[in-house]
Design a protein around this motif. Structure first.
Motif, short mmCIF file in Angstrom:
data_model
loop_
_atom_site.label_atom_id
_atom_site.label_comp_id
_atom_site.label_asym_id
_atom_site.label_seq_id
_atom_site.Cartn_x
_atom_site.Cartn_y
_atom_site.Cartn_z
N PRO A 122 36.74 19.50 13.39
CA PRO A 122 37.63 18.56 13.60
C PRO A 122 37.67 17.20 13.10
CG PRO A 122 37.34 20.12 15.43
CD PRO A 122 36.25 20.45 14.65
N LEU A 123 36.47 16.64 13.43
CA LEU A 123 36.14 15.07 12.80
C LEU A 123 36.17 15.22 11.27
CD1 LEU A 123 33.26 14.25 15.44
CD2 LEU A 123 35.53 13.52 15.42
N PHE A 124 35.53 16.40 10.63
CA PHE A 124 35.69 16.42 9.14
C PHE A 124 37.28 16.16 8.95
CE2 PHE A 124 31.44 16.58 9.42
CZ PHE A 124 30.84 16.77 8.14
N ALA A 125 37.95 17.00 9.48
CA ALA A 125 39.37 17.20 9.26
C ALA A 125 39.99 15.62 9.32
CB ALA A 125 40.21 18.06 10.17
N LYS A 126 39.63 14.97 10.38
CA LYS A 126 40.35 13.62 10.49
C LYS A 126 39.84 12.56 9.54
CE LYS A 126 40.97 10.05 14.25
NZ LYS A 126 40.76 9.88 15.57
N TYR A 127 38.55 12.37 9.16
CA TYR A 127 37.86 11.61 8.15
C TYR A 127 37.35 12.16 6.95
CZ TYR A 127 37.72 9.01 12.84
OH TYR A 127 38.10 8.52 13.88
N GLN A 128 38.16 11.85 5.99
CA GLN A 128 37.80 12.44 4.48
C GLN A 128 36.64 12.04 4.26
OE1 GLN A 128 39.78 14.14 2.79
NE2 GLN A 128 41.18 14.53 4.71
N VAL A 129 36.02 10.78 4.49
CA VAL A 129 34.68 10.33 3.83
C VAL A 129 33.80 11.20 4.37
CG1 VAL A 129 34.10 8.66 5.60
CG2 VAL A 129 33.34 8.46 3.44
N LEU A 130 33.86 11.85 5.69
CA LEU A 130 32.72 12.75 6.01
C LEU A 130 32.78 14.08 5.16
CD1 LEU A 130 33.24 12.75 10.08
CD2 LEU A 130 31.62 11.28 8.54
N LYS A 131 33.69 14.34 4.40
CA LYS A 131 33.84 15.49 3.58
C LYS A 131 32.82 15.49 2.55
CE LYS A 131 38.34 17.13 5.12
NZ LYS A 131 39.57 17.46 4.72
N THR A 132 32.54 14.16 2.10
CA THR A 132 31.71 13.72 1.06
C THR A 132 30.14 13.88 1.20
OG1 THR A 132 31.49 11.56 1.35
CG2 THR A 132 33.54 12.29 0.05
N ALA A 133 29.97 14.48 2.39
CA ALA A 133 28.52 14.69 2.75
C ALA A 133 28.03 15.87 1.98
CB ALA A 133 28.34 15.08 4.18
N LYS A 134 26.87 15.90 1.48
CA LYS A 134 26.19 16.78 0.39
C LYS A 134 25.79 18.06 1.45
CE LYS A 134 26.67 14.27 -3.13
NZ LYS A 134 27.80 15.02 -4.16
N THR A 135 25.68 17.87 2.72
CA THR A 135 25.01 18.87 3.45
C THR A 135 25.37 18.40 5.11
OG1 THR A 135 23.29 20.54 4.32
CG2 THR A 135 22.67 17.96 3.93
N LEU A 136 25.79 19.76 5.75
CA LEU A 136 26.12 19.38 7.27
C LEU A 136 25.41 20.58 7.95
CD1 LEU A 136 27.51 18.61 9.74
CD2 LEU A 136 29.47 20.11 9.01
N VAL A 137 24.41 20.21 8.80
CA VAL A 137 23.51 21.31 9.54
C VAL A 137 23.97 20.65 11.17
CG1 VAL A 137 21.29 21.81 10.36
CG2 VAL A 137 21.60 21.00 7.93
N CYS A 138 24.66 21.80 11.82
CA CYS A 138 24.93 21.67 13.15
C CYS A 138 24.21 22.13 14.19
CB CYS A 138 26.42 22.29 13.28
SG CYS A 138 27.76 21.39 12.52
N GLY A 139 24.49 22.27 15.50
CA GLY A 139 23.31 22.65 16.37
C GLY A 139 23.20 24.26 16.32
N ASP A 140 24.26 24.81 15.87
CA ASP A 140 24.34 26.37 15.69
C ASP A 140 24.15 27.11 14.48
OD1 ASP A 140 26.73 25.37 14.86
OD2 ASP A 140 28.00 26.87 16.25
N THR A 141 23.63 26.22 13.44
CA THR A 141 23.41 26.43 12.00
C THR A 141 22.17 27.47 12.13
OG1 THR A 141 24.67 24.47 11.04
CG2 THR A 141 23.29 25.78 9.53
N LEU A 142 21.46 27.01 12.85
CA LEU A 142 19.82 27.50 12.62
C LEU A 142 19.64 28.12 14.14
CD1 LEU A 142 17.84 25.24 10.62
CD2 LEU A 142 19.13 27.11 9.64
N GLY A 143 18.44 28.57 14.24
CA GLY A 143 18.23 28.94 15.77
C GLY A 143 17.45 27.70 16.39
N PHE A 144 17.56 26.57 15.56
CA PHE A 144 16.65 25.56 16.38
C PHE A 144 17.51 24.29 16.33
CE2 PHE A 144 13.52 28.26 14.45
CZ PHE A 144 12.80 28.40 15.37
N LYS A 145 17.20 23.27 17.23
CA LYS A 145 18.00 22.12 17.39
C LYS A 145 17.00 20.77 17.25
CE LYS A 145 21.82 23.71 20.31
NZ LYS A 145 22.61 23.33 21.52
N LYS A 146 17.58 19.74 17.03
CA LYS A 146 16.64 18.52 17.13
C LYS A 146 16.18 18.55 18.61
CE LYS A 146 20.07 16.17 15.83
NZ LYS A 146 20.76 14.88 15.49
N PRO A 147 14.99 18.04 18.99
CA PRO A 147 14.05 17.32 18.08
C PRO A 147 13.13 18.26 17.02
CG PRO A 147 13.08 17.64 20.25
CD PRO A 147 14.42 18.17 20.23
#
Length: 221
Positions: A122-147
């Motif tokens: 939803p934040l990407f839908a609100k802010y067009q500049v975020l859509k220009t990111a070359k990659t997006l890795v979220c907390g559920d993209t992999l089986g691991f989160k930061k750190p």
């Protein structure tokens, strides 16, 4: 400011690119109304705005919660969040300028966040500049989160940047800096983010402490 010679930049999201505390505050208080509990203030939310949903629930419900109750309340929090598009969130002052400059100078950048994908989009839908990111890795993209460094390595591969200390990771939490260091990245603290006044960020071991987003332009371009 000493210039960093690198190839790409990665960012945390909440408390670094976007000030989401206002929406987290609104959603949490809506949940508290359902349980007839007193509201919490925005000032209480801000220091833990980057820490995920569970710390917000601990703050709001005070008494120790069982794992089962925490999971149920987390699901209810997410449901309310999804029903209410971000109204109070905003890009931190200077972020749009920085990201536009990166795009203009062909500096690849992306986002590594612990936020779930369904709360991030939803934040990407609100802010067009975020859509220009070359990659997006979220907390559920992999089986691991930061750190854990795995999300950082995943983002590096997506940017097609070789292994080495040639990516700058910018975040407002110690786990961001820890993840960047573990992934052999250069690191910078977003001191404008959700950092409690009592925290000594000098102890985090970051390469840089940035007081405003536009300082990134002095560092990278």
């Amino acid at each position: 400011m000493r210039q960093w010679q690198g190839k790409g930049v990665l960012f945390d999201l909440d408390g670094t690119l976007v000030d989401t505390a206002g929406d987290l505050h609104a959603v949490l208080n809506q949940l508290l109304v359902q349980y007839q509990r007193p509201a919490v203030s925005l000032e209480q939310i801000i220091p833990i705005g980057s820490d995920g949903i569970y710390p917000l629930l601990d703050l709001a419900f005070e008494a120790p919660l069982s794992a089962e109750n925490k999971q149920r309340l987390r699901a209810e929090f997410i449901a309310i969040y999804q029903q209410n598009p971000p109204r109070h969130s905003r890009l931190f002052s200077g972020i749009e300028e920085v990201l536009a400059a990166f795009n203009e100078h062909h500096i690849p950048w992306g986002i590594v966040t612990n936020k779930p994908t369904k709360l991030t989009l939803p934040l990407f839908a609100k802010y067009q500049v975020l859509k220009t990111a070359k990659t997006l890795v979220c907390g559920d993209t992999l089986g691991f989160k930061k750190p854990h460094p795995a999300p950082m390595h995943h983002a590096r591969a997506a940017l097609n940047i070789d292994q080495g200390n040639n990516i700058l990771y910018v975040g407002d939490a110690k786990r961001d800096i820890d993840a960047g260091i573990r992934a052999d990245m250069h690191t910078a603290i977003a001191a404008w983010g959700y950092i409690h006044a009592t925290v000594n960020i000098q102890d985090w071991g970051a390469g840089h402490i940035l007081r405003a987003p536009t300082e990134l332009l002095q560092l990278t371009i």
